[in-house]
Design a protein around this motif. Structure first.
Motif: not given
Length: 302
Positions: A36-37, A39-41, A44, A46-49, A230-231
């Motif tokens: 998740i960390e 991917f969020n860097s 994108h 969209y963000e994951l959480g 998905y967040r």
């Protein structure tokens, strides 16, 4: 990391049967957090959480929380009632128009097909009557003999049951159990809503899909491979077309950066996504649409 995991366990009321199982789940939790960390860097759309699925592998998640495993029927198109609609709004959100009940949770049961169908029935019922009634997925799960309950089903089977049964109970009269139970056929006095038929949107046609969604929420199949964590934001990127999950599409629009999206209602509870809802890219240059969501689109007629 162990402290984070303990807090997560408390938040989601999770416990394990043995020390070995807890250690196994801790490792999966750590691996998922790292993913998740990372991917969020990556910049994108969209963000994951971290959510209630954080101690599950991808395969475990798909096995427990999806469920449109029944092979897709050959779709025959005798009619499409919205084919002559000439103009639709730039954006639609059926929540704002009062046609969407609160997000529900299917739990560890592959009953997404029933939730998808029920959301579409709730929507058209409101549009026709002006009254929003939360309907029973359990009634469909228990009594639709053509489907296999928590192991999968197809929205057509749910629609056919409601038609043949002359109605569907509300969920307060026939509450959800997250497992297939004995069919309670004696629900005549509780039948809240019925439908007269259902149709399919021509496959791989997002323009036709927009004509339908502008007029009512629809039920769709989707590949859930990108959705576990998905967040927020608009889901974009490479995706499969397995159709292993089913959701309701309740609107469409464009984000601030101009990305066109479909607005979806899921059945994984409000801890997931945007309080249980999600956005996914619309009008992509891929056969079947993003994650195959334009391959199996259906809607009830009331």
């Amino acid at each position: 990391m162990s402290i984070k995991h303990e807090k997560w366990m408390s938040q989601y009321n999770r416990s394990y049967d043995s020390k070995e199982e807890k250690e196994k789940r801790l490792k999966i939790y750590k691996d998922n957090l790292a993913y998740i960390e990372s991917f969020n860097s990556g910049g994108h759309k969209y963000e994951l959480g971290v959510n209630g699925f954080a101690d599950l592998t991808k395969d475990e998640f798909l096995t427990k929380y999806t469920g449109n495993f029944v092979p897709q029927k050959s779709l025959a198109f005798s009619s499409f009632i919205y084919e002559n609609v000439k103009e639709v709004p730039d954006s639609v959100d059926w929540r704002e128009l009062g046609a969407v009940t609160p997000v529900k949770s299917q739990g560890p049961c592959g009953s997404c097909w029933a939730f998808s169908a029920v959301a579409a029935i709730e929507g058209i019922s409101f549009i026709r009557s002006g009254e929003l009634t939360s309907l029973s997925e359990q009634h469909i799960l228990d009594c639709t003999s053509a489907a296999i309950g928590c192991q999968g089903g197809w929205m057509d089977q749910a629609f056919e049951f409601v038609m043949n049964n002359a109605g569907l109970a509300c969920d307060t009269d026939y509450p959800y159990q997250a497992s297939k139970e004995f069919c309670n056929a004696d629900m005549t006095s509780s039948l809240a809503v019925t439908i007269t038929g259902f149709e399919h949107v021509p496959p791989s046609n997002e323009t036709a899909m927009a004509l339908a969604v502008a007029n009512q929420p629809v039920a769709v199949t989707i590949d859930p491979g990108l959705l576990q964590f998905y967040r927020s934001g608009v889901v974009t990127g490479a995706c499969g077309t397995s159709g292993a999950h089913a959701v309701a599409i309740i609107g469409y629009g464009s984000s601030e950066d101009g990305t066109k999206f479909w607005l979806g209602k899921n059945s994984w509870g409000t801890f997931w996504g945007e309080n249980g809802f999600f956005r996914i890219e619309r009008d992509v240059d891929v056969v079947g649409g993003m994650c195959g969501l334009a391959l199996g689109v259906s809607y009830p007629i009331a």
